[in-house]
Scaffold this active site. Structure first.
Site, PDB file in Angstrom:
ATOM      1  N   GLY A 186      16.279 -19.635 -47.563  1.00 32.74           N
ATOM      2  CA  GLY A 186      15.940 -20.956 -47.004  1.00 32.74           C
ATOM      3  C   GLY A 186      14.497 -21.313 -47.304  1.00 32.74           C
ATOM      4  NE  ARG A 211      29.924 -11.496 -52.161  1.00 26.87           N
ATOM      5  CZ  ARG A 211      30.182 -12.502 -51.325  1.00 26.87           C
ATOM      6  NH1 ARG A 211      29.212 -13.229 -50.826  1.00 26.87           N
ATOM      7  NH2 ARG A 211      31.415 -12.804 -50.996  1.00 26.87           N
ATOM      8  CG  ASP A 242      17.807 -10.780 -44.098  1.00 22.10           C
ATOM      9  OD1 ASP A 242      17.786 -11.963 -44.508  1.00 22.10           O
ATOM     10  OD2 ASP A 242      18.608 -10.377 -43.236  1.00 22.10           O
ATOM     11  CB  THR A 262      12.041 -15.558 -43.064  1.00 23.35           C
ATOM     12  OG1 THR A 262      12.840 -16.107 -42.014  1.00 23.35           O
ATOM     13  CG2 THR A 262      11.548 -14.208 -42.605  1.00 23.35           C
ATOM     14  CG  ASP A 305      14.839 -16.712 -39.329  1.00 22.74           C
ATOM     15  OD1 ASP A 305      14.653 -17.841 -38.840  1.00 22.74           O
ATOM     16  OD2 ASP A 305      15.767 -16.461 -40.131  1.00 22.74           O
ATOM     17  CG  ASP A 332      14.607 -11.991 -39.736  1.00 18.86           C
ATOM     18  OD1 ASP A 332      13.923 -12.255 -40.747  1.00 18.86           O
ATOM     19  OD2 ASP A 332      15.800 -12.318 -39.635  1.00 18.86           O
ATOM     20  NE  ARG A 390      18.710 -14.718 -40.569  1.00 19.17           N
ATOM     21  CZ  ARG A 390      18.901 -13.757 -41.442  1.00 19.17           C
ATOM     22  NH1 ARG A 390      19.977 -13.730 -42.179  1.00 19.17           N
ATOM     23  NH2 ARG A 390      18.020 -12.808 -41.617  1.00 19.17           N
TER      24      ARG A 390
HETATM   25  O1  F6P Z   1      16.585 -17.973 -42.124  1.00 20.97           O
HETATM   26  C1  F6P Z   1      16.054 -19.225 -41.900  1.00 20.97           C
HETATM   27  C2  F6P Z   1      17.044 -20.113 -41.184  1.00 20.97           C
HETATM   28  O2  F6P Z   1      16.431 -21.375 -40.967  1.00 20.97           O
HETATM   29  C3  F6P Z   1      17.584 -19.541 -39.880  1.00 20.97           C
HETATM   30  O3  F6P Z   1      16.682 -19.631 -38.814  1.00 20.97           O
HETATM   31  C4  F6P Z   1      18.850 -20.366 -39.723  1.00 20.97           C
HETATM   32  O4  F6P Z   1      19.802 -19.641 -38.964  1.00 20.97           O
HETATM   33  C5  F6P Z   1      19.332 -20.519 -41.143  1.00 20.97           C
HETATM   34  O5  F6P Z   1      18.204 -20.322 -41.979  1.00 20.97           O
HETATM   35  C6  F6P Z   1      19.943 -21.865 -41.443  1.00 20.97           C
HETATM   36  O6  F6P Z   1      20.428 -21.857 -42.741  1.00 20.97           O
HETATM   37  P1  F6P Z   1      20.903 -23.174 -43.516  1.00 20.97           P
HETATM   38  O7  F6P Z   1      19.680 -23.823 -44.101  1.00 20.97           O
HETATM   39  O8  F6P Z   1      21.831 -22.659 -44.571  1.00 20.97           O
HETATM   40  O9  F6P Z   1      21.568 -24.071 -42.530  1.00 20.97           O
END
Ligand code: F6P
Length: 364
Positions: free
Chosen positions: A11, A78, A117, A139, A141, A143, A185
């Site tokens: 992301g 993949r 990750d 990130t 997050d 994490d 997440r």
């Molecule tokens: O990992 C970053 C994040 O923004 C998370 O906090 C969230 O769960 C996820 O990506 C959302 O992903 P997407 O952009 O695919 O909706």
């Protein structure tokens, strides 16, 4: 001419452009040309790249997003491959040899991969398969294992805290319970930091399963004390004791197919039913990934970018740069691809939030 590659995966996140700028400028100083692969690993599989000139990276330090584009689906191991004749089902196959071939064809000394990750797990595999890689942790997050902080986190926390501050006025004026859902997440870092910073009364995080009765007790307690509103900050990964995550959708071809979402409306509905108080839910969503990185995130991204280039120059591949005790170090890609870093029960901020009366929905 010596050449190095860079890509941004997963992301988007404030600070990615600052990393691209730092790597490019550091590389140029050492006489390297920089190829920026587009849209994450897709750029390497399809050999789609741009040569990053000084002009291209000039002025991007403060910009959110990534000039290279990114993807949380593109995975050389993949990759969508043609369906078998007679079948309707889409297939995913291993095209990592193409990625390796393009790496060699472009005569790259190494590849700098910036991501979370999922991106680091792929980086580890590609490295083992012959692509010399240095990782950079990003990130919102926060994490990733092995680093005290990832860039983008602070910017996301400020965005979330600012929104929660604003939500306070409606909560107070209408005597409502407002449940604010933040990203993160399976880790509660954004909820903990933004919730504590903006005086959230209840903070729900994945690491501490909540009981709705405990949440309602806190709301009633506040009402008895004359506070007829409550702010609940819920991490998207929060879950009730003995219950499951609230899943919004599944993205089959993503590196992480589960998209969490919906916990705020679930909690608001239950609170309203059990307490009779009016409740509303707000999902902050992708606004947390946008905007200009904070000065701290710009500096961290710049330090990560220049450190990654130093590692690449010295041939120290198979490592991810990391921030530990205010210093930039590095850890192995194997460790970087390990289990995510969650909020420990004795985290100082969690302990101090409890001390000032914040409920985590777990205690009576
Ligand atoms: O990992 C970053 C994040 O923004 C998370 O906090 C969230 O769960 C996820 O990506 C959302 O992903 P997407 O952009 O695919 O909706």
């Amino acid at each position: 001419m010596k050449r190095i590659g860079i890509l941004t995966g997963g992301g988007d996140c404030p600070g990615l452009n600052a990393v691209i700028r730092a790597v490019t400028k550091a590389a140029h100083q050492s006489g390297y040309q920089v190829l920026g692969f587009q849209d994450g690993y897709a750029g390497l599989v399809l050999n789609r790249f741009m040569v990053l000139t000084d002009a291209l990276v000039s002025g991007i330090l403060t910009q959110g997003g990534t000039i290279l584009g990114t993807s949380n689906k593109a995975n050389p191991y993949r990759w969508p491959v043609p369906k078998r004749s007679g079948t309707k089902r889409a297939r995913l196959g291993d095209v990592s040899k193409k990625a390796l071939a393009h790496f060699k064809k472009n005569r790259l000394r190494g590849l700098i991969v910036t991501g979370g990750d999922g991106t680091m797990a792929i980086a580890k595999k590609l490295h083992d398969d012959g692509v010399p890689i240095v990782g950079i942790p990003k990130t919102i997050d926060n994490d990733l294992p092995g680093t005290d902080i990832t860039f983008g986190f602070e910017t996301a926390v400020i965005t979330a805290a600012d929104a929660i501050d604003k939500i306070h006025t409606t909560a107070q004026s209408h005597h409502r319970v407002m449940v604010v859902e933040v990203m993160g997440r399976y880790a509660g870092w954004i909820a903990l930091y933004s919730g504590a910073a903006s005086g959230g009364d209840v903070i729900l995080i994945p690491e501490i399963p909540y009981r709705i009765e405990a949440v309602c007790r806190k709301i009633r307690e506040r009402a008895r004390a004359g506070k007829h509103f409550t702010i609940i900050v819920a991490a998207e990964g929060a879950k009730p004791l003995g219950g499951r995550w609230t899943v919004q959708r599944r993205v089959a071809d993503s590196t992480d197919p589960i998209r969490l979402g919906g916990i705020a409306s679930k909690v608001a509905y239950e609170v309203e039913n059990k307490t009779g108080l009016e409740a509303r839910s707000i999902v902050l969503g992708h606004v947390q990934r946008g905007g200009s990185p904070t000065p701290f995130d710009r500096l961290l991204a710049t330090r990560f970018g220049t450190a990654a280039m130093r590692l690449a120059e010295s041939g120290s591949f198979g490592r991810m740069v990391a921030y530990k005790n205010n210093c930039i170090e590095s850890i192995s890609l194997e460790d970087a691809a390990g289990p995510i870093r969650t909020v420990p029960a004795d985290h100082p901020l969690l302990v101090s939030a409890r001390t000032v009366g914040t409920s985590f929905g777990d205690l009576d």
